[in-house]
Design a protein around this motif. Structure first.
Motif, PDB file in Angstrom:
ATOM      1  N   GLY A 161      43.196  64.544  55.207  1.00 65.47           N
ATOM      2  CA  GLY A 161      43.468  65.975  55.206  1.00 65.47           C
ATOM      3  C   GLY A 161      43.574  66.599  56.579  1.00 65.47           C
ATOM      4  O   GLY A 161      43.639  67.832  56.698  1.00 65.47           O
ATOM      5  N   ASP A 162      43.617  65.769  57.624  1.00 69.31           N
ATOM      6  CA  ASP A 162      43.709  66.303  58.989  1.00 69.31           C
ATOM      7  C   ASP A 162      45.147  66.621  59.400  1.00 69.31           C
ATOM      8  O   ASP A 162      45.368  67.389  60.339  1.00 69.31           O
ATOM      9  CB  ASP A 162      43.118  65.302  59.987  1.00 69.31           C
ATOM     10  N   LEU A 163      46.107  66.014  58.721  1.00 66.70           N
ATOM     11  CA  LEU A 163      47.505  66.165  59.096  1.00 66.70           C
ATOM     12  C   LEU A 163      48.338  66.318  57.823  1.00 66.70           C
ATOM     13  O   LEU A 163      48.147  65.562  56.865  1.00 66.70           O
ATOM     14  CB  LEU A 163      47.984  64.935  59.882  1.00 66.70           C
ATOM     15  N   PRO A 164      49.239  67.299  57.784  1.00 67.07           N
ATOM     16  CA  PRO A 164      50.072  67.468  56.587  1.00 67.07           C
ATOM     17  C   PRO A 164      50.909  66.220  56.313  1.00 67.07           C
ATOM     18  O   PRO A 164      51.399  65.568  57.236  1.00 67.07           O
ATOM     19  CB  PRO A 164      50.960  68.672  56.940  1.00 67.07           C
TER      20      PRO A 164
ATOM     21  N   ALA B 214      41.315  71.532  69.628  1.00 61.10           N
ATOM     22  CA  ALA B 214      41.878  71.395  68.281  1.00 61.10           C
ATOM     23  C   ALA B 214      43.162  72.214  68.142  1.00 61.10           C
ATOM     24  O   ALA B 214      44.100  71.800  67.456  1.00 61.10           O
ATOM     25  CB  ALA B 214      40.846  71.824  67.243  1.00 61.10           C
ATOM     26  N   SER B 215      43.192  73.382  68.785  1.00 63.03           N
ATOM     27  CA  SER B 215      44.414  74.195  68.756  1.00 63.03           C
ATOM     28  C   SER B 215      45.520  73.556  69.595  1.00 63.03           C
ATOM     29  O   SER B 215      46.705  73.589  69.221  1.00 63.03           O
ATOM     30  CB  SER B 215      44.117  75.604  69.278  1.00 63.03           C
ATOM     31  N   LEU B 216      45.125  72.968  70.729  1.00 63.46           N
ATOM     32  CA  LEU B 216      46.106  72.338  71.605  1.00 63.46           C
ATOM     33  C   LEU B 216      46.790  71.165  70.922  1.00 63.46           C
ATOM     34  O   LEU B 216      48.010  70.974  71.067  1.00 63.46           O
ATOM     35  CB  LEU B 216      45.434  71.877  72.900  1.00 63.46           C
ATOM     36  N   ARG B 217      46.033  70.367  70.169  1.00 66.87           N
ATOM     37  CA  ARG B 217      46.632  69.198  69.527  1.00 66.87           C
ATOM     38  C   ARG B 217      47.695  69.600  68.505  1.00 66.87           C
ATOM     39  O   ARG B 217      48.629  68.841  68.253  1.00 66.87           O
ATOM     40  CB  ARG B 217      45.548  68.339  68.871  1.00 66.87           C
ATOM     41  N   PHE B 218      47.549  70.788  67.910  1.00 73.73           N
ATOM     42  CA  PHE B 218      48.564  71.268  66.974  1.00 73.73           C
ATOM     43  C   PHE B 218      49.908  71.430  67.681  1.00 73.73           C
ATOM     44  O   PHE B 218      50.955  71.019  67.168  1.00 73.73           O
ATOM     45  CB  PHE B 218      48.126  72.601  66.356  1.00 73.73           C
ATOM     46  N   TRP B 219      49.895  72.014  68.879  1.00 72.39           N
ATOM     47  CA  TRP B 219      51.136  72.243  69.608  1.00 72.39           C
ATOM     48  C   TRP B 219      51.708  70.936  70.156  1.00 72.39           C
ATOM     49  O   TRP B 219      52.937  70.776  70.242  1.00 72.39           O
ATOM     50  CB  TRP B 219      50.894  73.245  70.728  1.00 72.39           C
ATOM     51  N   VAL B 220      50.837  70.011  70.544  1.00 69.76           N
ATOM     52  CA  VAL B 220      51.326  68.709  71.000  1.00 69.76           C
ATOM     53  C   VAL B 220      52.009  67.973  69.852  1.00 69.76           C
ATOM     54  O   VAL B 220      53.074  67.368  70.015  1.00 69.76           O
ATOM     55  CB  VAL B 220      50.171  67.870  71.579  1.00 69.76           C
TER      56      VAL B 220
ATOM     57  N   TRP C 116      32.410  57.078  64.736  1.00 67.24           N
ATOM     58  CA  TRP C 116      33.407  56.132  64.238  1.00 67.24           C
ATOM     59  C   TRP C 116      34.822  56.550  64.634  1.00 67.24           C
ATOM     60  O   TRP C 116      35.666  55.707  64.955  1.00 67.24           O
ATOM     61  CB  TRP C 116      33.304  56.001  62.726  1.00 67.24           C
ATOM     62  N   ARG C 117      35.065  57.841  64.633  1.00 63.89           N
ATOM     63  CA  ARG C 117      36.390  58.322  65.030  1.00 63.89           C
ATOM     64  C   ARG C 117      36.662  58.020  66.503  1.00 63.89           C
ATOM     65  O   ARG C 117      37.800  57.728  66.894  1.00 63.89           O
ATOM     66  CB  ARG C 117      36.518  59.830  64.756  1.00 63.89           C
ATOM     67  N   SER C 118      35.618  58.087  67.329  1.00 65.15           N
ATOM     68  CA  SER C 118      35.779  57.757  68.748  1.00 65.15           C
ATOM     69  C   SER C 118      36.133  56.284  68.929  1.00 65.15           C
ATOM     70  O   SER C 118      36.977  55.929  69.767  1.00 65.15           O
ATOM     71  CB  SER C 118      34.502  58.093  69.520  1.00 65.15           C
ATOM     72  N   LEU C 119      35.487  55.410  68.149  1.00 64.24           N
ATOM     73  CA  LEU C 119      35.817  53.984  68.220  1.00 64.24           C
ATOM     74  C   LEU C 119      37.227  53.721  67.713  1.00 64.24           C
ATOM     75  O   LEU C 119      37.953  52.884  68.266  1.00 64.24           O
ATOM     76  CB  LEU C 119      34.795  53.181  67.405  1.00 64.24           C
TER      77      LEU C 119
ATOM     78  N   ALA D 147      37.623  63.680  66.869  1.00 62.97           N
ATOM     79  CA  ALA D 147      37.080  64.852  66.166  1.00 62.97           C
ATOM     80  C   ALA D 147      36.961  66.008  67.146  1.00 62.97           C
ATOM     81  O   ALA D 147      35.868  66.359  67.621  1.00 62.97           O
ATOM     82  CB  ALA D 147      35.721  64.509  65.553  1.00 62.97           C
ATOM     83  N   LEU D 148      38.080  66.633  67.461  1.00 62.89           N
ATOM     84  CA  LEU D 148      38.108  67.713  68.447  1.00 62.89           C
ATOM     85  C   LEU D 148      37.821  69.053  67.771  1.00 62.89           C
ATOM     86  O   LEU D 148      38.121  69.267  66.597  1.00 62.89           O
ATOM     87  CB  LEU D 148      39.466  67.762  69.135  1.00 62.89           C
ATOM     88  N   THR D 149      37.260  69.939  68.551  1.00 64.87           N
ATOM     89  CA  THR D 149      36.980  71.302  68.071  1.00 64.87           C
ATOM     90  C   THR D 149      37.395  72.304  69.147  1.00 64.87           C
ATOM     91  O   THR D 149      37.704  71.937  70.283  1.00 64.87           O
ATOM     92  CB  THR D 149      35.475  71.479  67.765  1.00 64.87           C
ATOM     93  N   GLY D 150      37.401  73.578  68.773  1.00 64.37           N
ATOM     94  CA  GLY D 150      37.701  74.634  69.741  1.00 64.37           C
ATOM     95  C   GLY D 150      39.147  74.641  70.178  1.00 64.37           C
ATOM     96  O   GLY D 150      40.064  74.362  69.393  1.00 64.37           O
ATOM     97  N   TRP D 151      39.361  74.936  71.455  1.00 71.19           N
ATOM     98  CA  TRP D 151      40.710  75.085  71.970  1.00 71.19           C
ATOM     99  C   TRP D 151      41.458  73.747  71.999  1.00 71.19           C
ATOM    100  O   TRP D 151      42.692  73.732  71.903  1.00 71.19           O
ATOM    101  CB  TRP D 151      40.678  75.701  73.365  1.00 71.19           C
TER     102      TRP D 151
END
Length: 257
Positions: free
Chosen positions: A153-156, A212-218, A98-101, A206-210
């Motif tokens: 809860g994915d984003l402050p 997920a870390s990259l999206r934080f910096w973006v 669903w998140r992909s859609l 729904a990203l995971t791994g690196w």
């Protein structure tokens, strides 16, 4: 002596003179064609004839109607907002499918945002509806995505507050100084919009791994650009207001003098 009477000669030369004057008047006014004794009627018929380009001009004006391609893209973006929210929150909001859609709906909205303004300016399709609906559609899809991400809860929440507060604040600021002029969109503002779109899109997936870390910096870069460009718009608004007040004062002094 078989000469022509003076009255007839005068009449003949007077007629020739009238015809010559009429021809001269016709040439001066740009009227071509035979000159008759009814010069006034001929000129009147020429003046009342519709311009050759009138129909083409009317067609060009009618072309910029509400139902043009730019406005249709804006309407599509507005319709995608409730669809995006439904997909984003389906099955608790954590199902990768669903998140992909939801990401696909968000991506379509962002892409149409790039094209509708360009089409409107390039093909003279700017309308009052587009001027109002386009920024509403932009804020609606971005706001819906940020609120959904924070609610899950994915984003402050403070990130959502900063971005939405800046967008609404600058929009209000534009209206406040519109009497003095228009604040143009800057390159920094366009970069901010692009970075926000990429960052939010990465959080929707729904990203995971690196990744997920990259999206934080973006997202961090998007927040920084949001604040910096917001402050720059405030500076532009202050300068624009001062210039407007100074120009009005100078015009008033000149008028009184």
């Amino acid at each position: 002596m078989t000469g022509v009477p003076a009255s007839a000669a005068g009449g003949s030369s007077g007629a020739q003179g009238a015809r010559g004057a009429a021809a001269a008047d016709g040439a001066a006014s740009g009227v071509t064609g035979p000159v008759t004794g009814h010069a006034g009627r001929s000129a009147e018929s020429e003046d009342t004839r519709p311009a050759r380009g009138g129909k083409l001009t009317a067609a060009a004006v009618n072309q910029a109607s509400v139902w043009n391609v730019a406005n249709l893209l804006t309407m599509l973006r507005l319709l995608l907002v409730p669809g995006f929210v439904a997909l984003m929150l389906a099955d608790g909001g954590y199902d990768p499918a669903w998140r992909s859609l939801a990401w696909a709906a968000f991506a379509i909205a962002m892409i149409t945002d790039l094209f509708d303004g360009h089409l409107a300016r390039t093909y003279n399709l700017v309308t009052d509806f587009g001027k109002i609906a386009d920024p509403i559609a932009d804020k609606a899809i971005m706001g819906a995505a940020l609120v959904c991400l924070s609610a899950l809860g994915d984003l402050p929440w403070w990130v959502t507050a900063v971005i939405l507060g800046r967008e609404l604040g600058i929009t209000l600021l534009r209206f406040l100084v519109i009497r003095y002029g228009v604040i143009p969109a800057s390159r920094g503002g366009k970069l901010k919009t692009l970075t926000q779109g990429v960052a939010v899109g990465m959080y929707v997936l729904a990203l995971t791994g690196w990744l997920a870390s990259l999206r934080f910096w973006v997202m961090a870069a998007a927040v920084v650009l949001t604040v910096v460009t917001g402050l720059d718009y405030v500076r532009q608004a202050i300068v624009l207001r001062r210039q407007g007040i100074a120009e009005r004062a100078a015009a008033l002094e000149e008028k009184q003098a």
